[in-house]
Write a protein that holds these residues in place. Structure first.
Motif, PDB file in Angstrom:
ATOM      1  N   ALA A 165       1.839   9.148  -6.930  1.00 24.68           N
ATOM      2  CA  ALA A 165       0.388   9.415  -7.390  1.00 24.68           C
ATOM      3  C   ALA A 165       0.786   8.884  -8.858  1.00 24.68           C
ATOM      4  O   ALA A 165       1.839   9.040  -9.573  1.00 24.68           O
ATOM      5  N   PRO A 166      -0.533   8.742  -9.615  1.00 20.06           N
ATOM      6  CA  PRO A 166      -0.274   8.577 -11.203  1.00 20.06           C
ATOM      7  C   PRO A 166       0.005   9.591 -11.802  1.00 20.06           C
ATOM      8  O   PRO A 166       0.090  10.741 -11.321  1.00 20.06           O
ATOM      9  N   ALA A 195       3.330  15.013  -5.039  1.00 20.57           N
ATOM     10  CA  ALA A 195       3.378  13.929  -5.953  1.00 20.57           C
ATOM     11  C   ALA A 195       4.290  13.545  -6.575  1.00 20.57           C
ATOM     12  O   ALA A 195       5.047  14.224  -7.478  1.00 20.57           O
ATOM     13  N   VAL A 196       4.641  12.424  -6.602  1.00 24.08           N
ATOM     14  CA  VAL A 196       5.770  11.730  -7.251  1.00 24.08           C
ATOM     15  C   VAL A 196       5.313  10.588  -8.253  1.00 24.08           C
ATOM     16  O   VAL A 196       4.536   9.739  -7.664  1.00 24.08           O
ATOM     17  N   ALA A 197       5.498  10.520  -9.400  1.00 22.71           N
ATOM     18  CA  ALA A 197       5.107   9.436 -10.450  1.00 22.71           C
ATOM     19  C   ALA A 197       6.038   8.666 -10.526  1.00 22.71           C
ATOM     20  O   ALA A 197       7.267   8.885 -10.633  1.00 22.71           O
ATOM     21  N   LYS A 208      13.366   2.709   0.869  1.00 25.05           N
ATOM     22  CA  LYS A 208      14.592   3.692   1.135  1.00 25.05           C
ATOM     23  C   LYS A 208      13.935   5.019   1.790  1.00 25.05           C
ATOM     24  O   LYS A 208      15.023   5.878   1.844  1.00 25.05           O
ATOM     25  N   GLY A 209      12.823   5.282   1.788  1.00 30.66           N
ATOM     26  CA  GLY A 209      12.313   6.499   2.379  1.00 30.66           C
ATOM     27  C   GLY A 209      12.237   7.668   0.982  1.00 30.66           C
ATOM     28  O   GLY A 209      12.132   8.842   1.510  1.00 30.66           O
ATOM     29  N   THR A 210      12.257   7.271   0.202  1.00 26.73           N
ATOM     30  CA  THR A 210      12.339   8.268  -1.156  1.00 26.73           C
ATOM     31  C   THR A 210      10.631   8.859  -1.060  1.00 26.73           C
ATOM     32  O   THR A 210      10.743   9.985  -1.342  1.00 26.73           O
ATOM     33  N   ILE A 211       9.871   7.942  -0.872  1.00 26.89           N
ATOM     34  CA  ILE A 211       8.446   8.236  -0.854  1.00 26.89           C
ATOM     35  C   ILE A 211       8.083   8.144   0.614  1.00 26.89           C
ATOM     36  O   ILE A 211       8.420   7.177   1.454  1.00 26.89           O
ATOM     37  N   ASP A 212       6.824   8.674   1.203  1.00 26.65           N
ATOM     38  CA  ASP A 212       6.300   8.322   2.654  1.00 26.65           C
ATOM     39  C   ASP A 212       5.120   7.595   2.274  1.00 26.65           C
ATOM     40  O   ASP A 212       4.712   6.673   3.416  1.00 26.65           O
TER      41      ASP A 212
END
Length: 364
Positions: free
Chosen positions: A176-177, A192-194, A206-210
């Motif tokens: 997400a922003p 949420a990961v920026a 890599k599967g770090t985020i979905d």
């Protein structure tokens, strides 16, 4: 950390030496994006207009991300005069002043139902530009800002499988922003990961985020998200309005002639319309390609997303207004505008959207 003031002194000395060899002024603008990005294509078109309007006395040179400083250092570099101009999204500077969020990415349409066209109406005729011009002094930087490129609404994003409710969404590690927009996601339980646009696809692989959002069909397809994810949701609230702008060092701007200043103003106003028109067609072509040639499936956003995210956005907006007087002033201006304009515009757009959706359904 760069010593921008020291470096700027050397840059000024070089510029003074060069000025004896040429009368024309060159405004170097470092972007936060590579030169291939659509935003830079439109920025160069803006530069062409400025050069034509000034008969070449003021030209614009666009520098790619990282050419002089890192993307997050652009504002400091422009403030110090290390580079004459910068280009980014206004909300990138929310860490310098929270009100930047209301100009760059007013979360959930500032909580008052403003879309990108309504935002432009507020900006140009509802007092927004006057407040925007004050933002830089409130931020404490020596720059002159020009709003150039409104975008929106941005897509909710890309998912590995359909989501039927917010309970499904909350299972996804989601790019997400940053800032207020991402904080609202976190507030409703979405992990949420920026991260920067170029980092999203590797993180997905890599599967770090979905799941992830970036912008709209064209920029998203350029990054290649369709290679990993196939379920695409267009309807989102997080960035109904997103604005990119240009920052010019205040001393450089003050040294321009009245004609050159007017040329920047006129070309910027033209860019507001041209960039929006460009985006609609480019995103339309990209969406058609994604669904017809890449197996992308358009999905409908779950209804509970809208209620939950709206509530989180309202909470964040109120907290910022309680904490900062200028933010409260800008938000109050947007609300006063919306009380007059949004009932008309929303009503008109409902019929327009219905007609468009009916036509789109015939294409299926």
């Amino acid at each position: 950390m760069f010593n921008f003031k020291t470096l700027a002194m050397g840059a000024v000395a070089v510029a003074l030496t060069a000025s004896t060899a040429m009368a024309e002024k060159v405004l170097r603008i470092q972007s936060v994006l590579p030169t291939t990005a659509d935003e830079v294509v439109m920025l160069k078109a803006f530069g062409d207009d400025v050069a034509a309007l000034t008969n070449g006395s003021l030209t614009i040179e666009v520098l790619p991300a990282g050419a002089v400083v890192g993307p997050r250092d652009i504002m400091d570099a422009v403030d110090a005069g290390l580079v004459e101009g910068g280009f980014a999204w206004t909300h990138y500077w929310g860490g310098k002043h929270v009100a930047a969020n209301l100009f760059g990415a007013p979360v959930a349409g500032a909580g008052v139902g403003m879309d990108n066209i309504a935002f432009l109406s507020w900006f140009q005729f509802g007092g927004g530009k006057e407040l925007y011009d004050r933002l830089w002094d409130e931020m404490g930087v020596n720059v002159k800002g020009f709003m150039l490129q409104p975008v929106g609404p941005e897509a909710l994003g890309w998912f590995p499988e359909p989501i039927t409710s917010m309970d499904d969404f909350r299972q996804m590690r989601f790019r997400a922003p940053p800032g207020m927009v991402g904080a609202a996601y976190a507030d409703i339980g979405v992990p949420a990961v920026a991260m920067g646009g170029g980092d999203i696809l590797p993180a997905l692989e890599k599967g770090t985020i979905d799941a992830a959002e970036w912008c709209c069909p064209k920029p998203d397809s350029v990054f290649g998200f369709q290679k990993v994810l196939k379920h695409y949701y267009l309807q989102g609230l997080h960035q109904v309005v997103v604005n990119a702008d240009m920052y010019v060092n205040g001393d450089f701007y003050d040294d321009l002639s009245d004609l050159e200043k007017k040329a920047l103003e006129v070309a910027a106003t033209a860019s507001l319309s041209k960039s929006m028109s460009y985006r609609i067609f480019e995103n339309g072509k990209a969406l058609k390609d994604l669904t017809e040639n890449h197996g992308v499936i358009l999905e409908d956003t779950p209804a509970d997303y809208f209620t939950e995210y709206s509530a989180a956005a309202a909470k964040a907006l109120q907290a910022a207004a309680d904490d900062n007087a200028f933010f409260a002033e800008v938000w109050a201006s947007q609300r006063a505008f919306a009380e007059v304009a949004v009932p008309f515009w929303a009503g008109a757009q409902t019929s327009n959207a219905g007609l468009g959706r009916a036509f789109a359904d015939t294409l299926k």
